[in-house]
Design a protein around this motif. Sequence first.
Motif, PDB file in Angstrom:
ATOM      1  N   LEU A  70      31.646  43.789  40.603  1.00  0.00           N
ATOM      2  CA  LEU A  70      32.241  44.292  39.367  1.00  0.00           C
ATOM      3  C   LEU A  70      32.705  43.125  38.512  1.00  0.00           C
ATOM      4  O   LEU A  70      33.174  42.113  39.032  1.00  0.00           O
ATOM      5  N   GLY A  71      32.596  43.292  37.192  1.00  0.00           N
ATOM      6  CA  GLY A  71      33.056  42.226  36.302  1.00  0.00           C
ATOM      7  C   GLY A  71      32.370  42.304  34.954  1.00  0.00           C
ATOM      8  O   GLY A  71      31.879  43.352  34.539  1.00  0.00           O
ATOM      9  N   ASP A  72      32.313  41.161  34.268  1.00  0.00           N
ATOM     10  CA  ASP A  72      31.650  41.101  32.969  1.00  0.00           C
ATOM     11  C   ASP A  72      30.350  40.320  33.092  1.00  0.00           C
ATOM     12  O   ASP A  72      29.777  40.231  34.187  1.00  0.00           O
ATOM     13  N   SER A  73      29.871  39.740  31.999  1.00  0.00           N
ATOM     14  CA  SER A  73      28.565  39.072  32.001  1.00  0.00           C
ATOM     15  C   SER A  73      28.511  37.892  32.960  1.00  0.00           C
ATOM     16  O   SER A  73      27.431  37.523  33.433  1.00  0.00           O
ATOM     17  N   PHE A 121      33.246  42.883  45.477  1.00  0.00           N
ATOM     18  CA  PHE A 121      33.525  41.613  44.818  1.00  0.00           C
ATOM     19  C   PHE A 121      33.893  41.903  43.365  1.00  0.00           C
ATOM     20  O   PHE A 121      33.143  42.587  42.662  1.00  0.00           O
ATOM     21  N   ILE A 122      35.032  41.384  42.930  1.00  0.00           N
ATOM     22  CA  ILE A 122      35.468  41.591  41.551  1.00  0.00           C
ATOM     23  C   ILE A 122      35.672  40.238  40.872  1.00  0.00           C
ATOM     24  O   ILE A 122      36.527  39.452  41.281  1.00  0.00           O
ATOM     25  N   GLY A 123      34.870  39.981  39.834  1.00  0.00           N
ATOM     26  CA  GLY A 123      35.001  38.748  39.063  1.00  0.00           C
ATOM     27  C   GLY A 123      35.849  38.991  37.827  1.00  0.00           C
ATOM     28  O   GLY A 123      35.505  39.838  36.993  1.00  0.00           O
ATOM     29  N   VAL A 124      36.947  38.263  37.717  1.00  0.00           N
ATOM     30  CA  VAL A 124      37.864  38.445  36.585  1.00  0.00           C
ATOM     31  C   VAL A 124      38.297  37.083  36.056  1.00  0.00           C
ATOM     32  O   VAL A 124      38.839  36.274  36.810  1.00  0.00           O
ATOM     33  N   ASN A 125      38.078  36.854  34.795  1.00  0.00           N
ATOM     34  CA  ASN A 125      38.615  35.655  34.144  1.00  0.00           C
ATOM     35  C   ASN A 125      39.870  35.997  33.359  1.00  0.00           C
ATOM     36  O   ASN A 125      40.125  37.162  33.041  1.00  0.00           O
ATOM     37  N   PHE A 228      38.317  38.944  45.268  1.00  0.00           N
ATOM     38  CA  PHE A 228      38.386  38.592  43.851  1.00  0.00           C
ATOM     39  C   PHE A 228      37.887  37.159  43.669  1.00  0.00           C
ATOM     40  O   PHE A 228      38.053  36.316  44.561  1.00  0.00           O
ATOM     41  N   PHE A 229      37.295  36.897  42.527  1.00  0.00           N
ATOM     42  CA  PHE A 229      36.943  35.510  42.205  1.00  0.00           C
ATOM     43  C   PHE A 229      37.059  35.309  40.697  1.00  0.00           C
ATOM     44  O   PHE A 229      36.891  36.249  39.913  1.00  0.00           O
ATOM     45  N   ILE A 230      37.384  34.082  40.328  1.00  0.00           N
ATOM     46  CA  ILE A 230      37.481  33.711  38.914  1.00  0.00           C
ATOM     47  C   ILE A 230      36.300  32.800  38.610  1.00  0.00           C
ATOM     48  O   ILE A 230      36.278  31.642  39.042  1.00  0.00           O
ATOM     49  N   PRO A 231      35.271  33.307  37.935  1.00  0.00           N
ATOM     50  CA  PRO A 231      34.085  32.502  37.659  1.00  0.00           C
ATOM     51  C   PRO A 231      34.414  31.245  36.860  1.00  0.00           C
ATOM     52  O   PRO A 231      35.365  31.231  36.074  1.00  0.00           O
ATOM     53  N   PRO A 232      33.626  30.201  37.047  1.00  0.00           N
ATOM     54  CA  PRO A 232      33.887  28.959  36.315  1.00  0.00           C
ATOM     55  C   PRO A 232      33.551  29.084  34.841  1.00  0.00           C
ATOM     56  O   PRO A 232      32.565  29.718  34.458  1.00  0.00           O
ATOM     57  N   LEU A 260      46.406  40.763  45.620  1.00  0.00           N
ATOM     58  CA  LEU A 260      45.597  41.968  45.777  1.00  0.00           C
ATOM     59  C   LEU A 260      44.501  41.826  46.822  1.00  0.00           C
ATOM     60  O   LEU A 260      44.000  42.820  47.356  1.00  0.00           O
ATOM     61  N   GLY A 261      44.101  40.613  47.090  1.00  0.00           N
ATOM     62  CA  GLY A 261      43.030  40.360  48.048  1.00  0.00           C
ATOM     63  C   GLY A 261      42.726  38.880  48.084  1.00  0.00           C
ATOM     64  O   GLY A 261      43.398  38.077  47.443  1.00  0.00           O
ATOM     65  N   VAL A 262      41.697  38.493  48.833  1.00  0.00           N
ATOM     66  CA  VAL A 262      41.284  37.094  48.850  1.00  0.00           C
ATOM     67  C   VAL A 262      40.826  36.698  47.442  1.00  0.00           C
ATOM     68  O   VAL A 262      40.118  37.457  46.777  1.00  0.00           O
ATOM     69  N   LEU A 263      41.237  35.523  46.988  1.00  0.00           N
ATOM     70  CA  LEU A 263      40.886  35.056  45.645  1.00  0.00           C
ATOM     71  C   LEU A 263      40.225  33.687  45.721  1.00  0.00           C
ATOM     72  O   LEU A 263      40.774  32.752  46.301  1.00  0.00           O
ATOM     73  N   TYR A 264      39.044  33.578  45.112  1.00  0.00           N
ATOM     74  CA  TYR A 264      38.347  32.307  44.962  1.00  0.00           C
ATOM     75  C   TYR A 264      38.417  31.910  43.488  1.00  0.00           C
ATOM     76  O   TYR A 264      37.927  32.634  42.620  1.00  0.00           O
TER      77      TYR A 264
END
Length: 311
Positions: A70-73, A121-125, A228-232, A260-264
Amino acid sequence: MKCFFLRVLLFLVPILLYIFFVVYIDPYNILFSENNPKLSELESQISYKINYPLYKLKAYSDNPTDIILLGDSRTDKLNTEIFDGLTKMKSTNLAYGGGTLPEIVETFWYATKFHELKVVFIGVNFNLYSEDNNMNRVNEASELLISPLSYLFSRYCFKSTFLIIKSLITNDETNIEKPNLNKAEFWKYQLESSANNFYRAYKYPKRYFTQLLEISNYCDKNNIKLIFFIPPTHVDLQQKVNEFNLVSEENIFKSDLSELGVLYDFDYPNEITKNSDNFTDPFHYNDTIASIVIEEIVTGNIKYARIYKSN
């Protein structure tokens, strides 16, 4: 009387022709499964880009998987075939171009209706984590999926059908999203327009954090692994946080996600984010970096990400 029926017929002919072509093309495969390879290819090039949620939610409901993204582009850049190879499970990328947190939340709950998830997997910036970034196309897409009549006469169906027929007739490629700018021009536009629009009206999204917390609690109760992950993003874009005096807000954002969960976290000055060759614009990394992101968030073998785990 004959004149009356003739007028009615003339009135109905365009509508009937429209219905015929729309039913035949069925750009989002809501009425029938697509067996024509050419139409399927055009749908992925045209229908998909006109309404990401409608296209992807239909595909997922037909073929649900154990893993969703889940996430954006930026999350949409991640190749599910690599996920499948690393996890030995099937995955579906339910991230959307221009995606928002409300759409992430709605899509998660939509997916749970069709399958017992195992990994999310949730990508959030940071630019998504704002109360004012509240667009939600998923609700409308969900309604169209259960209402064939509304779907047939929706603007998405009309536009997709028209462009697909046009492409079939002219045999020309339809490129909906390609900017009419070179890389340097588009890079500048993204920084001076898109980034500024995100940050100038920032407001802490208490409502969205509560909704993400509900997802986290659901995953805990149902033995779903939540990552969760924060894309570069490029350092030029990262600098906008300083420019708008939002450093403390960004720190809260990262702290919230880590609870909320593991975060990269890939979004800080590092070897990847300092090199503009790794990006097509300040927001979006290339396929090589996408593969690195997948490898690290799936395996946990860290080279670039900063990893946080909740207490």
